[in-house]
Design a protein around this motif. Structure first.
Motif, short mmCIF file in Angstrom:
data_model
loop_
_atom_site.label_atom_id
_atom_site.label_comp_id
_atom_site.label_asym_id
_atom_site.label_seq_id
_atom_site.Cartn_x
_atom_site.Cartn_y
_atom_site.Cartn_z
N LEU A 87 0.85 -1.20 0.00
CA LEU A 87 0.00 0.00 0.00
C LEU A 87 0.88 1.25 0.00
CD1 LEU A 87 -2.75 -1.14 2.54
CD2 LEU A 87 -3.07 -0.76 0.10
N ASN A 133 -8.98 -0.69 -5.99
CA ASN A 133 -9.96 0.17 -5.31
C ASN A 133 -9.26 1.18 -4.41
OD1 ASN A 133 -11.11 -2.47 -6.01
ND2 ASN A 133 -13.01 -1.65 -5.17
N THR A 134 -8.26 0.70 -3.66
CA THR A 134 -7.61 1.60 -2.70
C THR A 134 -6.64 2.54 -3.41
OG1 THR A 134 -8.03 0.05 -0.94
CG2 THR A 134 -6.24 1.61 -0.56
N ASN A 135 -6.04 2.09 -4.50
CA ASN A 135 -5.22 3.02 -5.30
C ASN A 135 -6.10 4.16 -5.85
OD1 ASN A 135 -2.85 1.61 -4.89
ND2 ASN A 135 -2.97 0.47 -6.81
N LEU A 157 -8.75 5.29 -4.42
CA LEU A 157 -9.07 6.16 -3.27
C LEU A 157 -7.93 7.13 -3.00
CD1 LEU A 157 -11.15 6.56 -0.94
CD2 LEU A 157 -9.77 4.97 0.41
N ASN A 199 -14.66 -5.36 -3.34
CA ASN A 199 -13.27 -5.09 -3.68
C ASN A 199 -12.84 -5.96 -4.86
OD1 ASN A 199 -10.70 -4.05 -3.32
ND2 ASN A 199 -10.29 -5.10 -1.39
N LEU A 237 -15.93 4.97 0.42
CA LEU A 237 -15.15 3.79 0.02
C LEU A 237 -15.34 3.55 -1.47
CD1 LEU A 237 -15.81 1.04 2.74
CD2 LEU A 237 -13.75 2.44 2.42
N LEU A 257 -12.28 -3.47 2.42
CA LEU A 257 -12.04 -2.13 1.85
C LEU A 257 -11.84 -1.10 2.95
CD1 LEU A 257 -14.58 -1.97 -1.11
CD2 LEU A 257 -12.09 -1.85 -1.26
N GLU A 289 -8.41 -1.48 4.32
CA GLU A 289 -7.39 -0.89 3.41
C GLU A 289 -7.40 0.64 3.53
OE1 GLU A 289 -7.66 -2.31 -0.65
OE2 GLU A 289 -7.51 -4.39 -0.04
N ARG A 290 -8.62 1.20 3.59
CA ARG A 290 -8.71 2.67 3.75
C ARG A 290 -8.03 3.11 5.05
NH1 ARG A 290 -14.31 4.47 5.55
NH2 ARG A 290 -13.48 3.25 7.26
N VAL A 303 -4.22 3.01 4.65
CA VAL A 303 -3.59 4.12 3.90
C VAL A 303 -3.78 5.45 4.62
CG1 VAL A 303 -3.62 2.98 1.62
CG2 VAL A 303 -5.57 4.39 2.29
#
Ligand code: NAD
Ligand code: LMR
Length: 329
Positions: free
Chosen positions: A103, A135-137, A139, A187, A280, A316, A319-320, A323
């Protein structure tokens, strides 16, 4: 009438997805057979030479719609005036790397790219994140672009959507074109939930047609969710042509609209629908029209689906939080 070319930026252009993607963009599959495009290839310095080789091949195709190719390793140049940005380049997980390391490494890519989009892209910019964790990239990039409407940042779950359609067609003997209203929730990872309870096969409910919950739980869902790993195992490299094809489908549908009576799956910033926490970037069923998308509302979510959507959304949220802890959002 001569149309103004659409500026399409592709990051990771020298990678294997890039190689499968660029020729289809240039031949009109991304936006339409009458839409001229200008390509911007964004790479890291080590990738520039290979990107130049790909550009030579693009020239050699003499695509009538291709109105120019620029190659750069500067995100501010790469996203200048971009109307569509396909963020493919990412840091793959290597041996010994923890999830947090991954991440953090990707934060180093997607945060500056988000800022460069914010500062340089065209007002109508549409962003698709393909590079994992997609998904997190997305975000991270979106958080770095406060002047761009959040809904322009999307993550790719169309490959999962297409995989699910293909598996369902194989199980039922139906044509893929007869399958509608399938949904990927959550996700783009092994926790994703491919949902057939609202899907239709030639107009009939798919779950009722299949009528086999054991197949659904023990075969269909894990096959779709772990397909990426199965491809890596079989090919010795992650999916490239199918991922590029899904990226083409995602943007084409976003720009040109879903068919009447059908929907697609896109990773998009949640507005709180279906109990997914606002903000999200999660996959939902969406319809698209005139370059905009809307979440399909009012679907009845049964217990089977609820548990699986919640599990993917929980991942998700984790992960949020990770980061956020790293100061990336
Ligand atoms: P690849 O390693 O072949 O290519 C990646 C390219 O990105 C390389 O050329 C590299 O130089 C470039 N790159 C790295 N950092 C960059 C940066 N900061 N700016 C610009 N370019 C940069 O990988 P690939 O097979 O093309 O896959 C790309 C990504 O897509 C991976 O993260 C992969 O896991 C992901 N993927 C996602 C899906 C999906 O469904 N969402 C499916 C398949 C693959
Ligand atoms: C895929 O779904 O094929 C990829 O996301 C797999 C991967 O880890 O690159």
């Amino acid at each position: 009438m001569t149309r103004t070319p659409v500026n399409v930026t592709v990051t990771g252009a020298a990678g294997q997805i890039g190689y499968a993607l660029l020729f289809r963009i240039a031949s009109g599959h991304l936006l339409g057979a009458d839409v001229p495009v200008k390509l911007r290839l964004l790479e890291i310095p080590q990738g520039l030479k290979a990107a130049e080789g790909t550009a030579m091949e693009l020239d050699d195709c003499a695509f009538p719609l291709l109105k120019g190719i620029d190659i750069t390793d500067d995100p501010n140049v790469g996203f200048a005036g971009a109307n569509v940005a396909l963020l493919v380049g990412a840091r793959p997980r290597t041996k010994g790397m923890e999830r947090g390391d991954l991440l953090s490494a990707n934060g180093g890519i997607f945060k500056p790219q988000g800022k460069a989009i914010n500062d340089n892209a065209a007002d109508d910019i549409k962003v698709l994140v393909v590079g994992n964790p997609a998904n997190t990239n997305a975000l991270i990039a979106q958080a770095a672009a406060p002047d761009v409407p959040a809904e322009r940042f999307t993550a790719m779950t169309r490959l999962d959507h297409n995989r699910a359609i293909s598996q369902l067609a194989a199980k039922t003997g139906a044509a893929v074109s007869d399958i509608k209203r399938l949904t990927i929730w959550g996700n783009h990872s092994a926790t994703q939930y491919p949902d057939i309870f609202h899907a239709e096969i030639a107009g009939k409910n798919a779950a009722e047609t299949v009528n086999d919950e054991a197949w659904l739980a023990d075969t269909f869902i894990p096959t779709v969710a772990k397909r990426g790993a199965a491809i890596i195992e079989a090919r010795g490299a992650s999916s490239a042509a199918s991922a590029a094809n899904a990226a083409i489908d995602h943007v084409h549908t976003w720009v040109n609209g879903t068919a009447e009576g059908d929907w697609t799956s896109m990773g998009i910033p949640s507005d709180g629908s279906y109990g997914v926490p606002e903000g999200l970037i999660s996959s939902f069923p969406v319809t698209t029209k005139d370059g905009r998308y809307e979440i399909v509302q009012g679907l009845d979510i049964n217990e089977f689906s609820r548990a699986r959507i919640d599990a993917s959304v929980k991942e998700l949220a984790e992960e949020r939080d990770a980061v956020r802890g790293l100061g990336l959002i």
